[in-house]
Structure formats: structure tokens, C-alpha cells
Write an enzyme that holds these catalytic residues in place. Structure first.
Site, PDB file in Angstrom:
ATOM      1  N   ASN A   7     -26.732  14.545  52.607  1.00  0.00           N
ATOM      2  CA  ASN A   7     -25.328  14.951  52.499  1.00  0.00           C
ATOM      3  C   ASN A   7     -25.329  16.333  51.861  1.00  0.00           C
ATOM      4  O   ASN A   7     -25.428  16.466  50.641  1.00  0.00           O
ATOM      5  CB  ASN A   7     -24.554  13.942  51.646  1.00  0.00           C
ATOM      6  N   ARG A  85     -24.811  13.589  57.121  1.00  0.00           N
ATOM      7  CA  ARG A  85     -23.364  13.522  57.038  1.00  0.00           C
ATOM      8  C   ARG A  85     -22.798  14.861  57.491  1.00  0.00           C
ATOM      9  O   ARG A  85     -23.181  15.920  56.990  1.00  0.00           O
ATOM     10  CB  ARG A  85     -22.916  13.260  55.607  1.00  0.00           C
ATOM     11  N   HIS A 174     -13.373  10.702  55.277  1.00  0.00           N
ATOM     12  CA  HIS A 174     -13.970   9.556  54.564  1.00  0.00           C
ATOM     13  C   HIS A 174     -14.226   8.378  55.506  1.00  0.00           C
ATOM     14  O   HIS A 174     -14.283   7.230  55.075  1.00  0.00           O
ATOM     15  CB  HIS A 174     -13.054   9.071  53.422  1.00  0.00           C
ATOM     16  N   ARG A 235      -6.788  18.749  44.625  1.00  0.00           N
ATOM     17  CA  ARG A 235      -6.018  19.017  45.843  1.00  0.00           C
ATOM     18  C   ARG A 235      -4.609  18.457  45.696  1.00  0.00           C
ATOM     19  O   ARG A 235      -4.414  17.372  45.155  1.00  0.00           O
ATOM     20  CB  ARG A 235      -6.694  18.391  47.069  1.00  0.00           C
ATOM     21  N   GLU A 379     -21.950   4.911  51.423  1.00  0.00           N
ATOM     22  CA  GLU A 379     -21.973   5.756  52.607  1.00  0.00           C
ATOM     23  C   GLU A 379     -23.388   6.026  53.083  1.00  0.00           C
ATOM     24  O   GLU A 379     -23.643   6.140  54.289  1.00  0.00           O
ATOM     25  CB  GLU A 379     -21.243   7.062  52.309  1.00  0.00           C
TER      26      GLU A 379
END
Length: 397
Positions: A7, A85, A174, A235, A379
Site C-alpha cells: 500500500n 492497493r 474504501h 477533510r 484490507e
């Protein structure tokens, strides 16, 4: 079979070597603050943890540490494939794929949709392909899981040409996490995933909610970019699009400056004026910090509102699943969110909620209420499994 999962971020590199069937991890690590003097790699193997400082702080140096450690433990030859990823695959990719030159060109074409993420993902692919040229490399896309959303969920009410010519639509992110926890939730509920309608809430520095119908995404809180939806660490989440022009005119900021503020200086950090760390905010709120209380209140309100909205996409909600750093660790966020969702049949078992600790799955709903689960995401394991599947299917062909 051992899959090396990578990742690659703009300032980080997360990796794990694991068995896709058993989930056993041979080596894992995280390189953080790349490009700064504080850059370091944290490694873990067999429960033992070590830290390696990086003199230059570069991505190449961090990747070199990974290769050195694999060789030192005799694991490099055990790697049978590499799973990557990749954040944005646009409409092109609805499933993991072998990373051929043509596929990588398509990933590059998506850079305008994810200018911070896709270039870093591509850099990781290129480094790994140089290190393991003989192995298959597979891309697993954050957006792929959401390609089952219907047009009513993914289309914006904007000129058709924007969508047709520039790909302006909602994509969702996600996806790997939402897919994994939906599968685990079905196992914990003892019911087939195909018959379940779930709302999965991935809550961390980046947060999103997903409506999962029969194992397929039918709506997501995130949109064209990961900025839309819930309040996040830094965010803003949803806001009036007219804000951009207004703030630019009032402050003198260019559009790029406004966007940087919405991505890096907003969310929990912006509301609290203190931090983007939920643990620190909870402590500060308990101590009476007004900004921390406001940030917590807005985060919970927006989350509850989106969970309720996902019921529209699903028709009914069979269970709600919390995951991610905040979802797995914040009993307060879970409890306060469920309090706001009582009209939908949710209720919290406070004792069970308080007992739930990081790394453990469990039920936290009150008896007789809609099931609520805490499910640790994984993940890396999901990417490893999907990589192994792509490699196996290619072998069969």
C-alpha cells in the site's frame, strides 16, 4: 502461497507478507513520514517489533528496507505474487486485475481523479516490478467494489457531457475494507451474505459509509473524490459547492488553496481547532474544550444521518457494522451514534460496547434491537485473497 501486499502512499509505505488462506503474517511493516528527517520503518514479525530509521527518508530507501528484511528472514523466495492497493480505477475496473502495461496506462489516465494517490500507487508498482520481475503483480482498486452502484446512486445532476467526457460521477472509496467487513459480518451473524442488507461504516482519518446489498455496494458516502461525505480527520466532507467561490473571494485564496484547506485543515481538526485525533478530542471534550465537543457532535450527527440515508438505498437494514481506527476503538462514537438512530430500531448494549477492544469482533446491540457489530478490518488479507484469486484464474486459463 505467500502474497506480498503493498500500500504505497505519498509519504508512507505499508506492507505485509501473508498467507491468503490462513491469514498468517510472515512480516509486516509501515514506513511513515517519507520525505522528512523523521522517516522510519516499523517492522513486526512473530510478535516482535523493531524500528529502522531512514537516513534519506525516501520511498526507495523504505522499499530497500523491506527487501533487506525479506532476505534476512529467508522470505524473499517465498513471495509468489504481489498485490497492490490502487486508489482510483475509474469506471474501467470493477475487479482486481493483473497489472499489464495496458492496465498501468489506464491507471495513469485516472491520475486527474486521484492526483495525490495514484502516482504514489504507480511508483510502488514500478519499484516492486523491478524487484520481482518474474512474479505476477495484481492491482486491487478502492473504487472497484462500488462499481455495482446503480446510476441513481452514482450520477450527479450536472451536464451530461461532464460525465460522458470527463468521468464526473460518484465512485466511492474504501471498497476493500467495506467488502471485507461485510463478509465477516455475515459470518458473525451466521447468515448468507447474499441475503443480508448491511450498512458498513469505515471510520478513521478517512471515513465512509456504504450500503451493501447481498455483498454488493449500492451506495457510498464518498463521491468523485474522497472529500465527499462524512466529516473526517482533516477533510470537510459534504459542503455547499458555492463555498469555493465565496471563500476564494473573501480570503484571496486561489482554488488550489481552498482545496488544500478542505482536505488538510478541515474536518475534526478544523472544527476543534485542536487535533484530528479522535482519542485526543474525546479527552479534551470531557475536559470541557468547546471546539472538541463541537467536532465530536458534528462527526456523530453526520455519521448517523448517513447511516439512516443508506436505509433508503437498501429498503431495510439487517445490521450496522463499525470498522476502522475510530469505528473499532471509540465506544463513545458508537454509543452516541446509536442513540441518534433509535427511530430505526437501533440500541446499544453499553456493557458490551465498553468491552469491545481493538482487534476483536463483537456484537454491541441491545437485545431485541437491530444487530450492530464491531468488526476489525483487514484490507491486507482481502488484497492477498483477491490477488491469489486472479493468479489462480490466470493459471487455469
Amino acid at each position: 502461497m505467500s502474497i506480498l501486499v503493498l500500500n504505497s502512499g505519498s509519504s508512507s509505505l505499508k506492507f505485509a507478507l501473508l498467507d491468503p488462506e490462513s491469514g498468517e503474517v510472515g512480516l509486516s511493516g509501515l514506513a511513515e513520514r517519507l520525505g522528512t528527517p523523521e522517516a522510519a520503518v516499523r517492522l513486526e514479525r512473530g510478535g516482535e517489533r523493531q524500528t529502522r530509521t531512514l537516513a534519506g527518508g525516501s520511498y526507495a530507501e523504505a522499499f530497500g528496507v523491506l527487501l533487506t528484511e525479506l532476505a534476512a528472514f529467508g522470505l524473499r523466495d517465498a513471495v509468489s505474487a504481489v498485490g497492490h492497493r490502487i486508489v482510483h480505477g475509474g469506471e474501467r475496473f470493477s475487479a482486481p486485475v493483473r497489472l499489464t502495461p495496458e492496465v498501468l496506462d489506464a491507471v495513469r489516465a485516472c491520475i486527474p481523479l486521484a492526483p495525490l494517490h495514484n502516482p504514489a500507487n504507480l511508483a510502488g508498482v514500478e519499484a516492486a516490478q523491478r524487484a520481482f520481475p518474474e512474479l505476477p503483480h495484481v492491482g486491487v482498486f478502492d473504487t472497484a467494489f462500488h462499481q455495482t452502484m446503480p446510476p441513481v446512486a452514482y450520477r450527479y445532476a450536472v451536464p451530461e457531457a461532464w460525465y460522458r467526457e470527463h468521468g464526473v460521477r460518484r465512485y466511492g472509496f474504501h471498497g476493500t475494507s467495506h467488502a471485507y467487513v461485510a463478509e465477516r459480518a455475515a459470518e458473525l451473524l451466521g447468515r448468507p451474505l447474499a441475503e443480508l442488507r448491511l450498512v458498513t461504516a469505515h471510520l478513521g482519518n478517512g471515513s465512509s459509509v456504504c450500503a451493501v446489498d447481498g455483498g454488493k455496494s449500492v451506495d457510498s458516502s464518498m463521491g468523485l473524490t474522497p472529500l465527499e461525505g462524512l466529516v473526517m480527520g482533516t477533510r470537510s466532507g459534504d459542503l455547499d459547492p458555492g463555498l469555493h467561490e465565496y471563500v476564494a473571494g473573501q480570503t484571496g485564496l486561489a482554488l488550489g488553496g481552498v482545496m488544500r484547506a478542505l482536505n488538510k485543515e478541515s474536518g475534526l481538526l478544523g472544527l476543534s481547532g485542536l487535533t484530528n485525533d479522535m482519542r485526543e478530542l474525546e479527552a479534551a471534550a470531557e475536559g470541557g474544550h468547546a471546539g472538541a465537543r463541537l467536532a465530536l457532535d458534528v462527526f456523530v450527527y453526520r455519521l448517523a444521518r448517513y447511516v439512516a440515508a443508506m436505509g433508503v438505498a437498501l429498503g431495510r437494514i439487517d445490521a450496522l457494522v463499525f470498522t476502522g481506527g475510530i469505528g473499532e476503538n471509540s465506544a463513545l462514537v458508537r454509543s452516541r451514534t446509536l442513540e441518534r438512530l433509535g427511530l430505526l430500531g437501533f440500541g446499544v448494549d453499553e456493557a458490551a460496547n465498553a468491552r469491545t477492544v481493538r482487534g476483536e469482533a463483537g456484537h454491541i446491540s441491545a437485545q431485541g434491537r437491530v444487530p450492530v457489530l464491531v468488526v476489525p478490518t483487514n484490507e491486507e488479507l482481502m488484497i492477498a485473497r483477491q490477488t491469489a484469486q486472479v493468479v489462480a484464474e490466470a493459471g487455469q486459463e
